[in-house]
Scaffold this active site. Sequence first.
Site, PDB file in Angstrom:
ATOM      1  N   LYS A 193       0.882  -1.183   0.000  1.00  0.00           N
ATOM      2  CA  LYS A 193       0.000   0.000   0.000  1.00  0.00           C
ATOM      3  C   LYS A 193       0.912   1.223   0.000  1.00  0.00           C
ATOM      4  CE  LYS A 193      -1.929   3.029   1.947  1.00  0.00           C
ATOM      5  NZ  LYS A 193      -1.706   4.460   1.570  1.00  0.00           N
ATOM      6  N   GLY A 246       6.307   5.132   8.441  1.00  0.00           N
ATOM      7  CA  GLY A 246       5.461   6.323   8.489  1.00  0.00           C
ATOM      8  C   GLY A 246       5.517   6.976   9.859  1.00  0.00           C
ATOM      9  N   SER A 247       4.465   7.653  10.207  1.00  0.00           N
ATOM     10  CA  SER A 247       4.477   8.469  11.421  1.00  0.00           C
ATOM     11  C   SER A 247       4.283   7.614  12.675  1.00  0.00           C
ATOM     12  CB  SER A 247       3.372   9.514  11.329  1.00  0.00           C
ATOM     13  OG  SER A 247       2.117   8.866  11.256  1.00  0.00           O
ATOM     14  N   THR A 248       4.745   8.151  13.785  1.00  0.00           N
ATOM     15  CA  THR A 248       4.599   7.444  15.057  1.00  0.00           C
ATOM     16  C   THR A 248       3.122   7.290  15.413  1.00  0.00           C
ATOM     17  OG1 THR A 248       6.781   8.097  15.822  1.00  0.00           O
ATOM     18  CG2 THR A 248       5.156   7.614  17.520  1.00  0.00           C
ATOM     19  N   VAL A 250       0.454   6.889  13.444  1.00  0.00           N
ATOM     20  CA  VAL A 250      -0.145   5.770  12.703  1.00  0.00           C
ATOM     21  C   VAL A 250       0.507   4.450  13.143  1.00  0.00           C
ATOM     22  CG1 VAL A 250      -0.547   4.771  10.405  1.00  0.00           C
ATOM     23  CG2 VAL A 250      -0.835   7.218  10.758  1.00  0.00           C
ATOM     24  N   GLY A 251       1.788   4.473  13.444  1.00  0.00           N
ATOM     25  CA  GLY A 251       2.461   3.264  13.929  1.00  0.00           C
ATOM     26  C   GLY A 251       1.813   2.724  15.197  1.00  0.00           C
ATOM     27  N   GLU A 268       8.818   1.442  11.306  1.00  0.00           N
ATOM     28  CA  GLU A 268       9.898   2.420  11.078  1.00  0.00           C
ATOM     29  C   GLU A 268       9.249   3.798  11.139  1.00  0.00           C
ATOM     30  OE1 GLU A 268      12.957   1.939  10.981  1.00  0.00           O
ATOM     31  OE2 GLU A 268      13.252  -0.145  10.421  1.00  0.00           O
ATOM     32  N   CYS A 302      13.356  10.753   7.815  1.00  0.00           N
ATOM     33  CA  CYS A 302      13.123  10.300   9.193  1.00  0.00           C
ATOM     34  C   CYS A 302      14.363  10.519  10.053  1.00  0.00           C
ATOM     35  CB  CYS A 302      12.719   8.843   9.184  1.00  0.00           C
ATOM     36  SG  CYS A 302      13.834   7.799   8.227  1.00  0.00           S
ATOM     37  N   GLU A 399       8.418  16.404  15.613  1.00  0.00           N
ATOM     38  CA  GLU A 399       9.007  16.187  14.285  1.00  0.00           C
ATOM     39  C   GLU A 399       8.344  17.155  13.295  1.00  0.00           C
ATOM     40  OE1 GLU A 399       8.069  12.560  12.113  1.00  0.00           O
ATOM     41  OE2 GLU A 399      10.185  12.350  11.627  1.00  0.00           O
TER      42      GLU A 399
HETATM   43  P1  NAD Z   1       1.826   8.579   7.677  1.00  0.00           P
HETATM   44  O1  NAD Z   1       1.945   7.753   8.912  1.00  0.00           O
HETATM   45  O2  NAD Z   1       0.778   9.617   7.617  1.00  0.00           O
HETATM   46  O3  NAD Z   1       1.553   7.649   6.397  1.00  0.00           O
HETATM   47  C1  NAD Z   1       2.398   6.569   6.075  1.00  0.00           C
HETATM   48  C2  NAD Z   1       1.585   5.507   5.353  1.00  0.00           C
HETATM   49  O4  NAD Z   1       0.577   5.021   6.225  1.00  0.00           O
HETATM   50  C3  NAD Z   1       0.863   6.018   4.100  1.00  0.00           C
HETATM   51  O5  NAD Z   1       0.880   4.997   3.122  1.00  0.00           O
HETATM   52  C4  NAD Z   1      -0.555   6.226   4.614  1.00  0.00           C
HETATM   53  O6  NAD Z   1      -1.524   6.143   3.596  1.00  0.00           O
HETATM   54  C5  NAD Z   1      -0.676   5.079   5.580  1.00  0.00           C
HETATM   55  N1  NAD Z   1      -1.709   5.263   6.607  1.00  0.00           N
HETATM   56  C6  NAD Z   1      -2.163   6.432   7.128  1.00  0.00           C
HETATM   57  N2  NAD Z   1      -3.150   6.172   8.022  1.00  0.00           N
HETATM   58  C7  NAD Z   1      -3.297   4.821   8.065  1.00  0.00           C
HETATM   59  C8  NAD Z   1      -4.163   3.956   8.792  1.00  0.00           C
HETATM   60  N3  NAD Z   1      -5.065   4.407   9.640  1.00  0.00           N
HETATM   61  N4  NAD Z   1      -4.036   2.627   8.606  1.00  0.00           N
HETATM   62  C9  NAD Z   1      -3.118   2.146   7.754  1.00  0.00           C
HETATM   63  N5  NAD Z   1      -2.301   2.919   7.015  1.00  0.00           N
HETATM   64  C10 NAD Z   1      -2.376   4.240   7.173  1.00  0.00           C
HETATM   65  O7  NAD Z   1       3.278   9.151   7.429  1.00  0.00           O
HETATM   66  P2  NAD Z   1       3.742  10.197   6.309  1.00  0.00           P
HETATM   67  O8  NAD Z   1       3.332  11.539   6.744  1.00  0.00           O
HETATM   68  O9  NAD Z   1       3.345   9.685   4.975  1.00  0.00           O
HETATM   69  O10 NAD Z   1       5.327  10.045   6.396  1.00  0.00           O
HETATM   70  C11 NAD Z   1       6.116  10.798   7.227  1.00  0.00           C
HETATM   71  C12 NAD Z   1       6.485  10.028   8.468  1.00  0.00           C
HETATM   72  O11 NAD Z   1       7.169   8.828   8.116  1.00  0.00           O
HETATM   73  C13 NAD Z   1       7.445  10.794   9.344  1.00  0.00           C
HETATM   74  O12 NAD Z   1       7.070  10.667  10.682  1.00  0.00           O
HETATM   75  C14 NAD Z   1       8.780  10.092   9.090  1.00  0.00           C
HETATM   76  O13 NAD Z   1       9.710  10.250  10.117  1.00  0.00           O
HETATM   77  C15 NAD Z   1       8.336   8.693   8.909  1.00  0.00           C
HETATM   78  N6  NAD Z   1       9.371   7.911   8.193  1.00  0.00           N
HETATM   79  C16 NAD Z   1      10.094   6.982   8.896  1.00  0.00           C
HETATM   80  C17 NAD Z   1      11.106   6.269   8.268  1.00  0.00           C
HETATM   81  C18 NAD Z   1      11.913   5.245   9.014  1.00  0.00           C
HETATM   82  O14 NAD Z   1      12.528   4.399   8.352  1.00  0.00           O
HETATM   83  N7  NAD Z   1      11.966   5.272  10.341  1.00  0.00           N
HETATM   84  C19 NAD Z   1      11.375   6.510   6.923  1.00  0.00           C
HETATM   85  C20 NAD Z   1      10.624   7.454   6.245  1.00  0.00           C
HETATM   86  C21 NAD Z   1       9.607   8.154   6.893  1.00  0.00           C
END
Ligand code: NAD
Length: 496
Positions: A193, A246-248, A250-251, A268, A302, A399
């Site tokens: 996705k 992605g973001s903390t 959503v994680g 991550e 990140c 962040e």
């Molecule tokens: P995000 O968490 O908003 O989205 C990331 C992904 O999750 C997208 O594909 C999004 O569609 C999906 N998503 C959003 N809500 C969801 C849900 N409820 N259920 C399932 N999937 C969902 O993050 P972003 O704004 O796209 O990216 C930026 C963040 O990613 C920053 O916090 C950055 O630090 C982090 N990041 C971390 C790493 C790492 O390796 N640690 C690398 C790159 C980015």
Amino acid sequence: MLAPLTLDPAARPAPAFLGGGPKKLLIDGEWVPARSGATLPTIDPTTEQTLTSFAAGDAADVDLAVAAARRAFEDPSWSAITPYRRSRVLLQIADVLEANAEELATLESLDMGGPIGLTRWFVDHSVEVIRHYAGWPTKVYGQTAPSDPSQLHYTLRQPLGVVGAITAWNGPLLQVAWKLGPALATGNTLVIKPADQSPLTALRFGELLAGTDLPHGVVNIVTGMGRTAGEALINHADVDKISFTGSTAVGKHILEASTGNLKRVTLELGGKSPNIVFADADLRTAAATAALGFCAGAGQGCVAGTRIFVEESVREEFAELLREEMAAYTLGDPFHPDTRMGPLASRGHFERVTSYFDVAREDGATLRIGGEVDAGAGLFVPPTLIDDVTNDMRVSQEEIFGPVAAIMSFTDEAEAVRLGNDTVYGLSAGVWTRDLSRAHRVSAALRAGTVWVNTYGRMTAGILPFGGFKQSGIGREHGTEVLDAYTETKTVMVQL
Ligand code: NAD
């Protein structure tokens, strides 16, 4: 702010992939529209014009993709191929990526705004990562255990099953490669996705897989919004693992959702990384690398080193060097040869990043360099350094994910470590010193998944583990650790 460098719109690249109507979903080797028929636009952040549209997948599409991935997982054409053959397929995937590298880099720059030099690196790195994992299928061993002579005890390393891979927009193809490489090397199947802001390279990658021997259904791609397609994937009872970047926020939500069927989860997440400069460091190199550490990718990384701690005695000298280095980050069109920083990836993200300029002022900090955007100049944000900051301010703790760093000072090693660790995140850190003993002491004391000494931001293509302490994540990608994250260990006891 200096006006961003621009190109004649007619001179901007227009890859053929952008034509031909809305991009579809890859399910079981076929390109199909979303069952709902819905589509979403994908926007070029440089021009804020629509590039093309893509299928807005939802739960119905995720169901189909997961079912296809399950069938492919159980089919002998994937589950029973030899380790050599699996390696060969991964090498073919790397080859098709490499053969189409310039097109992929171009699509990435159009879709997420990274300068073409950066997105070329993303693609090259993805190729290396896949080649790295192509070496693993022949080397993932179980163990033979000591036992009673009448018995034979051993372990098998077996794939988990169906992996849901969810990626962020800042390194779209690279993040797919980081997940796909180890998942396939260990025999899993995938539903990917991609981020809704930048899905194009994942989709083009999906097309390129047709030029390999990968069986249908092993890799499926469902584009769509996180709250629909992503939500369906993380809650799906037949998905065995979620690998998420992605973001903390959503994680954390994914971890909660995983309890339904106890999915394995790798997260991550975000960071607020300290970059610590001692007075004995090579200050010029430290300043150049510190600027790169939060300006590369317009700070949308990140591992961005956004809290710069400088030993008090050299603070002003270092700040001036940093000013000179930041001035070299020319803003502009990702395809302009002199551009070092492109736009932020979306209008919403631009608004969020620039809102921190007011936050900084309201909390009593000073915008020492940058911190201004011209109305009507697009989504460009200049390198920005915030001064008169304390580590408890929002700009030091949250962040921002743009080219914005805070500069602070310390008087001794203990204070540097304490301040560096004073964050909920723990993804990475930098240490600058010529004192070898101190370099090792501080590296050990920092609570971060990666510590760079006299450098910043380097990545290996799969060799070293990468991931976060604390709220920067759970688990590791790369290294030997990632193989555990995509396999179950089975114990077998045989009566002889
Ligand atoms: P995000 O968490 O908003 O989205 C990331 C992904 O999750 C997208 O594909 C999004 O569609 C999906 N998503 C959003 N809500 C969801 C849900 N409820 N259920 C399932 N999937 C969902 O993050 P972003 O704004 O796209 O990216 C930026 C963040 O990613 C920053 O916090 C950055 O630090 C982090 N990041 C971390 C790493 C790492 O390796 N640690 C690398 C790159 C980015």
